[in-house]
Design a protein around this motif. Structure first.
Motif, PDB file in Angstrom:
ATOM      1  N   GLY A 118       0.841  -1.694   0.310  1.00  0.00           N
ATOM      2  CA  GLY A 118       0.082  -0.472  -0.259  1.00  0.00           C
ATOM      3  C   GLY A 118       0.950   1.022   0.016  1.00  0.00           C
ATOM      4  N   GLY A 119       2.573   1.125   0.133  1.00  0.00           N
ATOM      5  CA  GLY A 119       3.151   2.637  -0.124  1.00  0.00           C
ATOM      6  C   GLY A 119       2.504   3.247  -1.468  1.00  0.00           C
ATOM      7  N   PRO A 120       2.374   2.819  -2.219  1.00  0.00           N
ATOM      8  CA  PRO A 120       1.875   3.839  -3.592  1.00  0.00           C
ATOM      9  C   PRO A 120       0.712   4.826  -3.287  1.00  0.00           C
ATOM     10  CG  PRO A 120       3.224   1.875  -4.534  1.00  0.00           C
ATOM     11  CD  PRO A 120       3.086   1.320  -3.258  1.00  0.00           C
ATOM     12  N   ALA A 121       0.085   4.171  -2.807  1.00  0.00           N
ATOM     13  CA  ALA A 121      -0.669   5.007  -2.315  1.00  0.00           C
ATOM     14  C   ALA A 121      -0.868   5.624  -1.269  1.00  0.00           C
ATOM     15  CB  ALA A 121      -2.574   3.616  -2.398  1.00  0.00           C
ATOM     16  N   ALA A 122      -0.161   5.846  -0.401  1.00  0.00           N
ATOM     17  CA  ALA A 122      -0.024   6.057   1.502  1.00  0.00           C
ATOM     18  C   ALA A 122       0.924   7.302   0.324  1.00  0.00           C
ATOM     19  CB  ALA A 122       0.933   5.172   2.153  1.00  0.00           C
ATOM     20  N   ILE A 123       2.260   7.221  -0.120  1.00  0.00           N
ATOM     21  CA  ILE A 123       3.139   8.237  -0.719  1.00  0.00           C
ATOM     22  C   ILE A 123       1.916   9.094  -1.691  1.00  0.00           C
ATOM     23  CG2 ILE A 123       4.626   8.518  -2.349  1.00  0.00           C
ATOM     24  CD1 ILE A 123       6.170   6.122  -2.210  1.00  0.00           C
ATOM     25  N   SER A 124       0.967   8.625  -2.406  1.00  0.00           N
ATOM     26  CA  SER A 124      -0.476   9.380  -3.191  1.00  0.00           C
ATOM     27  C   SER A 124      -1.419  10.285  -3.334  1.00  0.00           C
ATOM     28  CB  SER A 124      -0.518   9.130  -4.436  1.00  0.00           C
ATOM     29  OG  SER A 124      -1.843   9.389  -5.256  1.00  0.00           O
ATOM     30  N   GLU A 125      -1.243   9.413  -1.291  1.00  0.00           N
ATOM     31  CA  GLU A 125      -2.130  10.317  -0.195  1.00  0.00           C
ATOM     32  C   GLU A 125      -1.540  11.419   0.085  1.00  0.00           C
ATOM     33  OE1 GLU A 125      -5.979   8.151   1.330  1.00  0.00           O
ATOM     34  OE2 GLU A 125      -4.659   7.721   2.803  1.00  0.00           O
ATOM     35  N   ALA A 126      -0.206  11.284   0.789  1.00  0.00           N
ATOM     36  CA  ALA A 126      -0.039  12.059   1.665  1.00  0.00           C
ATOM     37  C   ALA A 126       0.893  12.987   0.923  1.00  0.00           C
ATOM     38  CB  ALA A 126       2.114  11.388   1.983  1.00  0.00           C
ATOM     39  N   ASN A 127       0.763  13.474  -0.463  1.00  0.00           N
ATOM     40  CA  ASN A 127       1.391  14.685  -1.653  1.00  0.00           C
ATOM     41  C   ASN A 127       0.131  14.753  -1.421  1.00  0.00           C
ATOM     42  OD1 ASN A 127       4.587  14.573  -2.087  1.00  0.00           O
ATOM     43  ND2 ASN A 127       3.423  12.680  -1.994  1.00  0.00           N
ATOM     44  N   ALA A 128      -0.972  14.065  -1.795  1.00  0.00           N
ATOM     45  CA  ALA A 128      -2.811  15.399  -1.320  1.00  0.00           C
ATOM     46  C   ALA A 128      -2.690  15.981  -0.304  1.00  0.00           C
ATOM     47  CB  ALA A 128      -3.348  14.131  -1.861  1.00  0.00           C
ATOM     48  N   GLY A 129      -2.397  15.740   0.562  1.00  0.00           N
ATOM     49  CA  GLY A 129      -3.004  16.698   1.451  1.00  0.00           C
ATOM     50  C   GLY A 129      -1.852  17.612   1.506  1.00  0.00           C
ATOM     51  N   ALA A 130      -1.080  17.442   1.028  1.00  0.00           N
ATOM     52  CA  ALA A 130       0.803  18.402   1.166  1.00  0.00           C
ATOM     53  C   ALA A 130       0.046  19.246  -0.230  1.00  0.00           C
ATOM     54  CB  ALA A 130       1.804  17.544   0.317  1.00  0.00           C
ATOM     55  N   ALA A 131      -0.388  19.136  -0.955  1.00  0.00           N
ATOM     56  CA  ALA A 131      -1.213  19.745  -2.131  1.00  0.00           C
ATOM     57  C   ALA A 131      -2.300  21.109  -1.248  1.00  0.00           C
ATOM     58  CB  ALA A 131      -1.968  18.868  -3.402  1.00  0.00           C
ATOM     59  N   ALA A 132      -3.202  19.710  -0.407  1.00  0.00           N
ATOM     60  CA  ALA A 132      -3.941  20.558   0.070  1.00  0.00           C
ATOM     61  C   ALA A 132      -4.090  21.988   1.004  1.00  0.00           C
ATOM     62  CB  ALA A 132      -5.136  19.831   1.257  1.00  0.00           C
ATOM     63  N   ILE A 133      -3.028  21.279   1.261  1.00  0.00           N
ATOM     64  CA  ILE A 133      -1.557  22.623   2.959  1.00  0.00           C
ATOM     65  C   ILE A 133      -1.269  23.549   1.513  1.00  0.00           C
ATOM     66  CG2 ILE A 133       0.158  23.398   4.085  1.00  0.00           C
ATOM     67  CD1 ILE A 133      -2.539  21.713   5.287  1.00  0.00           C
ATOM     68  N   GLY A 134      -0.878  22.883   0.453  1.00  0.00           N
ATOM     69  CA  GLY A 134      -0.028  24.099  -0.756  1.00  0.00           C
ATOM     70  C   GLY A 134      -1.414  25.031  -1.618  1.00  0.00           C
ATOM     71  N   VAL A 135      -2.700  24.805  -0.748  1.00  0.00           N
ATOM     72  CA  VAL A 135      -3.514  25.471  -1.983  1.00  0.00           C
ATOM     73  C   VAL A 135      -3.938  26.649  -0.868  1.00  0.00           C
ATOM     74  CG1 VAL A 135      -6.004  25.848  -2.169  1.00  0.00           C
ATOM     75  CG2 VAL A 135      -4.461  23.570  -2.897  1.00  0.00           C
ATOM     76  N   VAL A 136      -3.681  26.509   0.445  1.00  0.00           N
ATOM     77  CA  VAL A 136      -4.248  27.351   1.820  1.00  0.00           C
ATOM     78  C   VAL A 136      -2.438  28.349   1.268  1.00  0.00           C
ATOM     79  CG1 VAL A 136      -4.457  27.817   4.165  1.00  0.00           C
ATOM     80  CG2 VAL A 136      -4.994  25.848   2.681  1.00  0.00           C
ATOM     81  N   ALA A 137      -1.823  27.663   0.888  1.00  0.00           N
ATOM     82  CA  ALA A 137       0.000  28.477   1.883  1.00  0.00           C
ATOM     83  C   ALA A 137      -0.181  30.302   1.061  1.00  0.00           C
ATOM     84  CB  ALA A 137       0.887  27.926   1.508  1.00  0.00           C
ATOM     85  N   PRO A 138      -0.373  29.602  -0.768  1.00  0.00           N
ATOM     86  CA  PRO A 138       0.159  31.251  -1.057  1.00  0.00           C
ATOM     87  C   PRO A 138      -1.313  32.361  -1.178  1.00  0.00           C
ATOM     88  CG  PRO A 138       0.156  28.988  -2.473  1.00  0.00           C
ATOM     89  CD  PRO A 138      -0.343  28.578  -1.250  1.00  0.00           C
ATOM     90  N   LEU A 139      -2.565  31.635  -1.312  1.00  0.00           N
ATOM     91  CA  LEU A 139      -3.894  32.842  -0.092  1.00  0.00           C
ATOM     92  C   LEU A 139      -2.820  33.308   0.836  1.00  0.00           C
ATOM     93  CD1 LEU A 139      -7.072  29.881  -0.927  1.00  0.00           C
ATOM     94  CD2 LEU A 139      -5.926  32.376  -2.523  1.00  0.00           C
ATOM     95  N   ILE A 140      -2.992  32.778   1.477  1.00  0.00           N
ATOM     96  CA  ILE A 140      -2.058  33.250   3.165  1.00  0.00           C
ATOM     97  C   ILE A 140      -1.162  34.754   2.366  1.00  0.00           C
ATOM     98  CG2 ILE A 140      -1.307  33.202   5.049  1.00  0.00           C
ATOM     99  CD1 ILE A 140      -2.495  30.214   5.529  1.00  0.00           C
ATOM    100  N   VAL A 141      -0.407  33.977   1.887  1.00  0.00           N
ATOM    101  CA  VAL A 141       0.790  35.090   1.332  1.00  0.00           C
ATOM    102  C   VAL A 141       0.368  36.128   0.714  1.00  0.00           C
ATOM    103  CG1 VAL A 141       2.789  34.838   0.342  1.00  0.00           C
ATOM    104  CG2 VAL A 141       2.627  32.668   1.782  1.00  0.00           C
ATOM    105  N   GLY A 142      -0.717  35.785  -0.396  1.00  0.00           N
ATOM    106  CA  GLY A 142      -1.254  37.093  -1.109  1.00  0.00           C
ATOM    107  C   GLY A 142      -2.449  37.494  -0.253  1.00  0.00           C
ATOM    108  N   SER A 143      -2.786  36.612   0.604  1.00  0.00           N
ATOM    109  CA  SER A 143      -3.782  38.161   1.906  1.00  0.00           C
ATOM    110  C   SER A 143      -3.046  38.886   2.033  1.00  0.00           C
ATOM    111  CB  SER A 143      -4.511  37.134   2.476  1.00  0.00           C
ATOM    112  OG  SER A 143      -5.143  36.414   1.270  1.00  0.00           O
TER     113      SER A 143
END
Length: 390
Positions: A126-151
């Motif tokens: 299940g490692g590939p799925a876990a790695i992909s899911e971990a990076n999905a969470g990272a991308a979710a945080i990444g959505v927030v970061a530019p918004l905070i910086v832009g604000s």
């Protein structure tokens, strides 16, 4: 089947903390160019600094894991990210921002590669799925970061307070780990050799990661500049608009974690590369902001799986050496962070960022060639293995 436990969630959070810094800092490069009154080529030296950090972390990871263990290396990396954020908060000169970027990349590389190897070991098939899911969470945080910086920029505070918020994120994660008493298991010495030989198939994945890393870093560092100059988006709006790319990446990684559990990794990778090309074909000619942002969302959906699936394939074709494979992929990512944005910035100074962005589809084609070669080699080897499986 992927079974998530407290260790899984901890590693997801650790990766997300680094993602906050990375995706928050990337759209800041055009703002730094304005602030420091430099050319695009000089501003792209921040990408070179990230590359240098990636190379250093790749060299340091195996011996550090052997000496201190994965847990200490990952937490040490997060501490380095916090120190870098604090340094950027107090620094304005080009040499200082370059130095903090290099330190942040070194520390972040330890986090990324440590988490990748930990998830691969902890979840097995299940490692590939876990790695992909971990990076999905990272991308979710990444959505927030530019918004905070832009604000922060729009409010007249500048971008630095938004970046410095990563310190609070890391403190919250550390508190979670302490309260729940979750720790990474110890790693056997043979699981993380300092030296070793990796199979030829691994180096095909390495070449693919070099190309896809170039795509991602070019988009993250310079897409805001293209939005400003070609789609006529304001500086604050262009910085925040990078979240549309990251939003597509979040959805793509979330869905992709299911796909990689059911389909061959090479097939999913080629599909992701094709979708990335379609999204770029929408974004690149667009002069209307809404159409450019639509292209970014589609591009984000495509590039979502390129890094996590590339890392999973690297571990899969490492010959049972996950930490060594993770450290060597740092070199691919490091080179891409250094060469690609500097090349794009240099070309952009001559012909403009819009035309220079045509390097992106060239990198996509380079990755596709490497993955097709990998798939063909795997297919050619299967008949030879068949008699031993009967």
């Amino acid at each position: 089947m992927l079974v998530r436990d407290r260790l899984t969630w901890l590693t997801y959070a650790q990766l997300a903390a680094w993602a906050y810094f990375l995706y928050g800092f990337s759209p800041v490069v055009p703002l730094l160019r304005d602030e420091q009154h430099t050319s695009r080529a000089v501003a792209s030296l921040h990408g070179v600094a990230f590359a240098l950090g990636g190379l250093i972390s790749g060299a340091l990871l195996p011996p550090l894991v052997r000496r201190f263990g994965r847990a200490a290396v990952i937490w040490g990396g997060l501490l380095g990210v916090c120190v870098s954020a604090a340094g950027l908060l107090l620094s304005h000169a080009l040499p200082a921002t370059l130095s903090w970027a290099a330190l942040a990349s070194t520390a972040g590389g330890l986090v990324v590669n440590g988490v990748t190897a930990a998830l691969a070991d902890h979840h097995g098939p299940g490692g590939p799925a876990a790695i992909s899911e971990a990076n999905a969470g990272a991308a979710a945080i990444g959505v927030v970061a530019p918004l905070i910086v832009g604000s922060s920029v729009a409010a007249g505070l500048g971008w630095r307070p938004g970046i410095a918020a990563v310190v609070a994120v890391v403190v919250a994660i550390a508190a979670f780990a302490l309260l729940t008493r979750v720790r990474l298991p110890a790693v056997q010495l043979q699981d993380s050799p300092a030296t070793g030989r990796l199979p030829g198939r691994f180096w095909l994945v390495w070449a693919s990661l070099l190309a896809t890393g170039s795509v991602e870093v070019c988009l993250n560092l310079w897409v805001a500049d293209v939005l400003r100059t070609h789609a006529h988006v304001s500086p604050a709006g262009a910085t925040a608009a990078v979240s549309t790319l990251l939003g597509g990446m979040f959805v793509g990684r979330l869905v992709g974690s299911r796909l990689v559990a059911r389909l061959p990794g090479a097939a999913v990778m080629l599909g992701a590369l094709a979708l990335s090309a379609v999204g770029f074909a929408i974004f690149w000619p667009a002069t209307a902001p809404w159409l450019a942002l639509t292209g970014l969302v589609v591009t984000g959906l495509g590039i979502a799986l390129l890094y996590p699936l590339g890392m999973a394939l690297a571990v899969q074709h490492s010959g049972g050496q996950p930490d060594l494979a993770a450290s060597r992929t740092s070199y691919a990512v490091g080179v891409s962070f250094g060469v690609a944005p500097f090349a794009l910035g240099s070309v952009a100074d001559r012909v403009g960022p819009h035309l220079a962005f045509l390097l992106v589809p060239a990198f996509l084609a380079m990755s596709a060639l490497a993955i097709v070669t990998l798939r063909n080699r795997v297919a050619a080897a299967q008949p030879a293995l068949a008699p031993t499986l009967d």
